[in-house]
Design an enzyme around this catalytic site. Structure first.
Site, PDB file in Angstrom:
ATOM      1  N   SER A  93       3.513 -13.169  -8.679  1.00 19.31           N
ATOM      2  CA  SER A  93       4.167 -14.464  -8.863  1.00 19.31           C
ATOM      3  C   SER A  93       3.099 -15.519  -9.100  1.00 19.31           C
ATOM      4  O   SER A  93       2.008 -15.447  -8.528  1.00 19.31           O
ATOM      5  CB  SER A  93       4.986 -14.840  -7.630  1.00 19.31           C
ATOM      6  OG  SER A  93       5.456 -16.170  -7.707  1.00 19.31           O
ATOM      7  N   TYR A 131       6.040 -16.622   1.365  1.00 23.71           N
ATOM      8  CA  TYR A 131       6.120 -15.956   0.063  1.00 23.71           C
ATOM      9  C   TYR A 131       4.805 -16.097  -0.691  1.00 23.71           C
ATOM     10  O   TYR A 131       4.291 -15.128  -1.256  1.00 23.71           O
ATOM     11  CB  TYR A 131       7.274 -16.564  -0.749  1.00 23.71           C
ATOM     12  CG  TYR A 131       7.486 -15.931  -2.101  1.00 23.71           C
ATOM     13  CD1 TYR A 131       8.222 -14.757  -2.236  1.00 23.71           C
ATOM     14  CD2 TYR A 131       6.971 -16.516  -3.257  1.00 23.71           C
ATOM     15  CE1 TYR A 131       8.432 -14.183  -3.480  1.00 23.71           C
ATOM     16  CE2 TYR A 131       7.171 -15.937  -4.501  1.00 23.71           C
ATOM     17  CZ  TYR A 131       7.905 -14.785  -4.601  1.00 23.71           C
ATOM     18  OH  TYR A 131       8.101 -14.222  -5.845  1.00 23.71           O
ATOM     19  N   LYS A 163       2.353 -12.989  -1.984  1.00 20.86           N
ATOM     20  CA  LYS A 163       2.046 -12.749  -3.391  1.00 20.86           C
ATOM     21  C   LYS A 163       0.566 -12.963  -3.701  1.00 20.86           C
ATOM     22  O   LYS A 163       0.019 -12.326  -4.615  1.00 20.86           O
ATOM     23  CB  LYS A 163       2.922 -13.639  -4.276  1.00 20.86           C
ATOM     24  CG  LYS A 163       4.405 -13.258  -4.270  1.00 20.86           C
ATOM     25  CD  LYS A 163       4.633 -11.859  -4.834  1.00 20.86           C
ATOM     26  CE  LYS A 163       6.103 -11.539  -4.988  1.00 20.86           C
ATOM     27  NZ  LYS A 163       6.366 -10.230  -5.609  1.00 20.86           N
TER      28      LYS A 163
END
Length: 277
Positions: free
Chosen positions: A144, A157, A161
């Protein structure tokens, strides 16, 4: 032309394959003649996706899998290898963290368990046989941009990532010993209309978003060229804008600016001028 791992009769395994980018990539691999193993934790959606592929004449096998469970991923490997030579692994399963620094430990543990450890489980389960094989193989990990630019908000998150990026870079370096027979690729989607978007209550695709099909259509030619970083634009952010944002972020270290200076009140103006230059 396709990456040499994408070959008729070979097996492709796609986690997070019940919808979105995973299902879109699976469809293109199937069109190239590969046998598809779809893995997902959402059993109803997984079987619906496999049925949809089968209705198009695709050899598709669904395997319900929670990638956070190493034993479940080992069972997925066994099921895939029973179908034939596995040449393609896409570690695509992920979840949004939904938490900042002070989010509960359960939020952090679930996010890391799926987004980072789930990918590591996939690599450790499938890579030994790929290294022992005599056919071309490829591993694609879905990262991402948030793991690179680290926008404030969903810290869990972002961290998962960012760690995935480091893991995939290290994997690619280790695979240099195979002289290109086994390759690794980091898919870096932009704003894409997927199940994540729908779960936020967005029913129709936003104008700024790409579709999962557009991401899949960019991935395969990039792999054929031998690209490691597959950086996807969207309908709002161009490749040039991404490059400038990433360059600015690296400059925080070089120029000793505050962390995440792009969003720092003392540097926001300089960043805006940098983007406009």
């Amino acid at each position: 032309m396709n990456h040499p791992a994408i070959a008729p009769g070979r097996v492709a395994v796609v986690t997070g394959g019940a919808s979105g980018i995973g299902l879109a990539v699976a469809g293109r691999l199937a069109a190239a003649g590969m046998r598809i193993v779809l893995a997902d934790v959402d059993e109803p959606a997984l079987h619906a996706a496999a049925d949809g592929l089968r209705a198009q004449g695709v050899d598709a096998t669904p395997v319900v899998t929670d990638v956070a469970d190493a034993r479940a991923v080992a069972a997925l490997r066994d099921a895939a290898q029973a179908l034939g030579p596995v040449a393609f692994l896409m570690n695509n399963a992920a979840r949004e963290g939904g938490g900042g620094i002070l989010a509960g430990g359960d939020v952090w543990e679930r996010t890391i368990a799926t987004n980072l450890m789930g990918v590591l489980h996939g690599i450790q389960a499938f890579l030994p046989a790929m290294l022992a094989a005599d056919w071309p193989c490829a591993i694609v990990n879905t990262g991402s941009k948030q793991g690179i630019t680290l926008p404030p908000g969903d810290t869990a998150y972002n961290v998962s990532k960012a760690a995935l990026k480091a893991l995939t870079e290290s994997l690619a370096h280790d695979l240099l010993a195979t002289d290109g027979r086994v390759s690794a690729h980091l898919l870096i989607p932009g704003f894409t209309f997927t199940g994540f978007t729908r779960r936020r209550g967005v029913v129709e695709k936003p104008e700024a978003a790409w579709t999962a099909d557009e991401v899949a259509d960019l991935l395969l030619p990039a792999m054929a060229r031998g690209d490691f970083y597959v950086l996807c634009p969207d309908n709002d952010v161009t490749r040039e804008m991404d490059e400038r944002r990433i360059t600015w972020g690296a400059g925080d270290i070089i120029h000793n600016r505050p962390a995440l200076s792009r969003w720092h009140p003392d540097h926001a103006g300089a960043f805006a001028a940098w983007m406009a230059a």
